[in-house]
Design a protein around this motif. Structure first.
Motif, PDB file in Angstrom:
ATOM      1  N   VAL A 197      22.279   3.849  52.756  1.00 17.41           N
ATOM      2  CA  VAL A 197      22.328   4.288  51.366  1.00 17.41           C
ATOM      3  C   VAL A 197      23.690   4.017  50.743  1.00 17.41           C
ATOM      4  CG1 VAL A 197      22.157   6.289  49.843  1.00 17.41           C
ATOM      5  CG2 VAL A 197      20.560   6.045  51.750  1.00 17.41           C
ATOM      6  N   VAL A 198      24.752   4.163  51.523  1.00 15.55           N
ATOM      7  CA  VAL A 198      26.093   3.926  51.001  1.00 15.55           C
ATOM      8  C   VAL A 198      26.230   2.487  50.513  1.00 15.55           C
ATOM      9  CG1 VAL A 198      28.536   3.783  51.609  1.00 15.55           C
ATOM     10  CG2 VAL A 198      27.177   5.727  52.377  1.00 15.55           C
ATOM     11  N   SER A 199      25.707   1.554  51.280  1.00 16.39           N
ATOM     12  CA  SER A 199      25.754   0.150  50.867  1.00 16.39           C
ATOM     13  C   SER A 199      24.918  -0.082  49.616  1.00 16.39           C
ATOM     14  CB  SER A 199      25.261  -0.748  51.998  1.00 16.39           C
ATOM     15  OG  SER A 199      25.171  -2.092  51.583  1.00 16.39           O
ATOM     16  N   LEU A 200      23.713   0.482  49.586  1.00 15.31           N
ATOM     17  CA  LEU A 200      22.823   0.265  48.452  1.00 15.31           C
ATOM     18  C   LEU A 200      23.399   0.819  47.157  1.00 15.31           C
ATOM     19  CD1 LEU A 200      19.356   1.100  50.062  1.00 15.31           C
ATOM     20  CD2 LEU A 200      20.264  -1.156  49.516  1.00 15.31           C
ATOM     21  N   LEU A 201      24.088   1.931  47.252  1.00 19.61           N
ATOM     22  CA  LEU A 201      24.604   2.575  46.047  1.00 19.61           C
ATOM     23  C   LEU A 201      26.002   2.111  45.660  1.00 19.61           C
ATOM     24  CD1 LEU A 201      23.447   6.278  46.552  1.00 19.61           C
ATOM     25  CD2 LEU A 201      22.669   4.704  44.771  1.00 19.61           C
ATOM     26  N   PHE A 202      26.875   1.905  46.663  1.00 14.79           N
ATOM     27  CA  PHE A 202      28.293   1.755  46.351  1.00 14.79           C
ATOM     28  C   PHE A 202      28.981   0.513  46.909  1.00 14.79           C
ATOM     29  CE2 PHE A 202      27.534   6.425  46.970  1.00 14.79           C
ATOM     30  CZ  PHE A 202      27.435   6.736  45.622  1.00 14.79           C
ATOM     31  N   GLY A 257      27.672  -2.299  48.797  1.00 12.11           N
ATOM     32  CA  GLY A 257      26.999  -3.555  49.074  1.00 12.11           C
ATOM     33  C   GLY A 257      27.308  -4.626  48.041  1.00 12.11           C
ATOM     34  N   SER A 258      26.661  -5.763  48.196  1.00 10.71           N
ATOM     35  CA  SER A 258      26.906  -6.879  47.288  1.00 10.71           C
ATOM     36  C   SER A 258      26.338  -6.648  45.892  1.00 10.71           C
ATOM     37  CB  SER A 258      26.292  -8.157  47.864  1.00 10.71           C
ATOM     38  OG  SER A 258      26.925  -8.517  49.070  1.00 10.71           O
ATOM     39  N   TYR A 259      25.333  -5.766  45.797  1.00 10.28           N
ATOM     40  CA  TYR A 259      24.697  -5.475  44.516  1.00 10.28           C
ATOM     41  C   TYR A 259      24.574  -3.968  44.330  1.00 10.28           C
ATOM     42  CZ  TYR A 259      23.241 -10.149  45.906  1.00 10.28           C
ATOM     43  OH  TYR A 259      23.237 -11.441  46.364  1.00 10.28           O
ATOM     44  N   VAL A 319      22.208 -14.638  54.388  1.00 12.44           N
ATOM     45  CA  VAL A 319      22.021 -14.290  52.982  1.00 12.44           C
ATOM     46  C   VAL A 319      22.205 -12.786  52.801  1.00 12.44           C
ATOM     47  CG1 VAL A 319      20.382 -14.246  51.066  1.00 12.44           C
ATOM     48  CG2 VAL A 319      20.411 -16.193  52.639  1.00 12.44           C
ATOM     49  N   GLU A 320      22.952 -12.411  51.763  1.00 12.30           N
ATOM     50  CA  GLU A 320      23.044 -11.009  51.383  1.00 12.30           C
ATOM     51  C   GLU A 320      21.770 -10.668  50.616  1.00 12.30           C
ATOM     52  OE1 GLU A 320      25.213  -8.732  52.065  1.00 12.30           O
ATOM     53  OE2 GLU A 320      26.773  -9.932  53.035  1.00 12.30           O
TER      54      GLU A 320
END
Length: 426
Positions: free
Chosen positions: A193-198, A200-202, A128-129
């Motif tokens: 942080v890169v995933s969370l901001l830019f 990632g899935s959301y 799950v993402e």
């Protein structure tokens, strides 16, 4: 069961009722809050459908029904997150002084817990993402806005929907050619942080407009029929503008469908393993036509290799049109739930189990992740319909039984205890 005024927060039932709560008429206020939990319960069901339901790419009635949940359930959750923030910090009137500082501290503690919990779940290797870490970041990013009135919040949400998707498009192009530092992608298994901001899935850059829109709606007098009517009309207009605007753009802009088809986005849907709450990965699917990109993820997931991608409105395309359309759907679901609970007592009694699920959405979320792990489900979505029905029945029965004896869900109770230190703030 759900008549408690503090049962409307998204991740715990310990939020204080809005100032002046006791002076409000009993039935409208109760119905209004229960309607929020009902909307959240439907979002939980949509999330389950996106994860353990049949593959939307199979088509037919069931496939189209599953596709309705993809992306739109998570957008509804994000929208209701804004509602929750305002319930904690003062819904109609923001808390000030010591009470305000304590409310802010509670939101920060919740956000940090969700960030840590979401990160740990992602590192566990679940298919799950997980949205929880993103969710915690949303809380932190929008918290400075909690004192604003409905109109400024609505303007900020609209501006974010119009501007931020284009900013994300540029940033993602930069990230393709420039590797971010290790500190920005730590822990490595999560993208940091890169995933969370830019990436990632959301990504927060394009999901915080949902949260701010929810904050704006929470400021309004939702017991007033005229307010509900205006919000319903606004939701319908946004849905038409988003999805209808995308359909028109894809068919009227010269070369749009051709370029999108040539980009290979449709191939993305073939043979991948899906992800969370309706991310675009439809395992084992055949991929859909680019002509369906105005509303469906079955055609694939945007790679950003052509600016024509900004014309689509598929739920996880992260475009202005998708944000507008998903916000419209969230508004319609919320207002529909509020109105139905108020107007039809029999309907209220019938959906009490769904309301119970919505009152403990964090518990329900982890419940289904644990179920996926225990059953060894790896392809999301793609399970037979009976698996989805089993998950829905299990979580509904659990929530209904639990709510008969306890005021809050088990994880909601723990989260409420974890915010107790906020009361030490002076």
């Amino acid at each position: 069961m759900t008549q408690n005024a503090d049962r409307t927060t998204l991740t715990d039932r310990a939020a204080e009722p809005a100032p002046g709560w006791a002076e409000q008429p009993a039935r409208p206020s109760t119905g209004r809050l229960i309607g929020v939990d009902l909307a959240r319960g439907l979002a939980v069901f949509g999330m389950y459908a996106a994860h353990v339901g049949p593959d939307p790419a199979q088509g037919g009635f069931v496939g189209h029904l599953m596709e309705l949940a993809h992306g739109r359930a998570s957008a509804l959750f994000a929208f209701l997150a804004g509602f929750s923030i305002m319930l904690i910090t003062g819904r109609r009137t923001p808390k000030t002084g010591r009470a305000g500082r304590q409310a802010v501290a509670k939101v920060v503690i919740r956000a940090v817990i969700l960030l840590v919990l979401g990160t740990l779940l992602t590192m566990s290797g679940t298919p799950v993402e997980v949205i929880l870490a993103f969710y915690g970041l949303y809380f932190l990013l929008v918290l400075p806005l909690y004192r604003l009135r409905a109109l400024p919040l609505a303007i900020i949400a609209a501006a974010g929907a119009l501007v931020l998707p284009q900013v994300l498009y540029v940033v993602q192009h930069i990230l393709v050619n420039h590797e971010p530092g290790a500190l920005l992608t730590w822990p490595a298994d999560t993208g940091g942080v890169v995933s969370l901001l830019f990436s990632g899935s959301y990504p927060a850059l394009t999901w915080i407009p949902f949260v701010i829109a929810g904050m704006a709606v929470a400021r309004l007098d939702l017991a007033a029929a005229v307010v509900r009517t205006r919000l319903a009309l606004t939701g319908a207009a946004l849905a038409v503008l988003g999805y209808g605007g995308s359909w028109l753009a894809l068919h009227l802009v010269p070369g749009a469908l051709t370029r999108l088809g040539e980009s290979g986005w449709g191939d993305w849907a073939k043979g991948g393993s899906g992800s969370g709450m309706g991310s675009g990965g439809f395992g084992g699917g055949t991929g859909g036509s680019a002509a369906s990109a105005w509303w469906s993820d079955t055609w694939g997931y945007p790679t950003g290799d052509t600016p024509y991608g900004l014309l689509v409105a598929s739920p996880h395309s992260e475009t202005t049109l998708s944000v507008l359309g998903n916000t419209g759907v969230a508004l319609l679901v919320l207002i529909g739930c509020l109105a139905a609970v108020d107007a039809f007592p029999r309907f209220h009694r019938l959906v009490k189990p769904v309301i119970a699920v919505g009152s403990m959405s964090l518990t329900a979320y982890l419940f289904h992740i644990a179920g996926i792990h225990v059953l060894g489900i790896e392809e999301l979505p793609g399970s037979p319909l009976h698996v989805l029905l089993g998950f829905l029945v299990a979580v509904t029965v659990f929530a209904a039984v639990w709510a008969r004896f306890f005021r809050r869900g088990p994880l909601e109770w723990l989260l409420g205890k974890a915010t107790k230190p906020a009361e030490l703030v002076r």
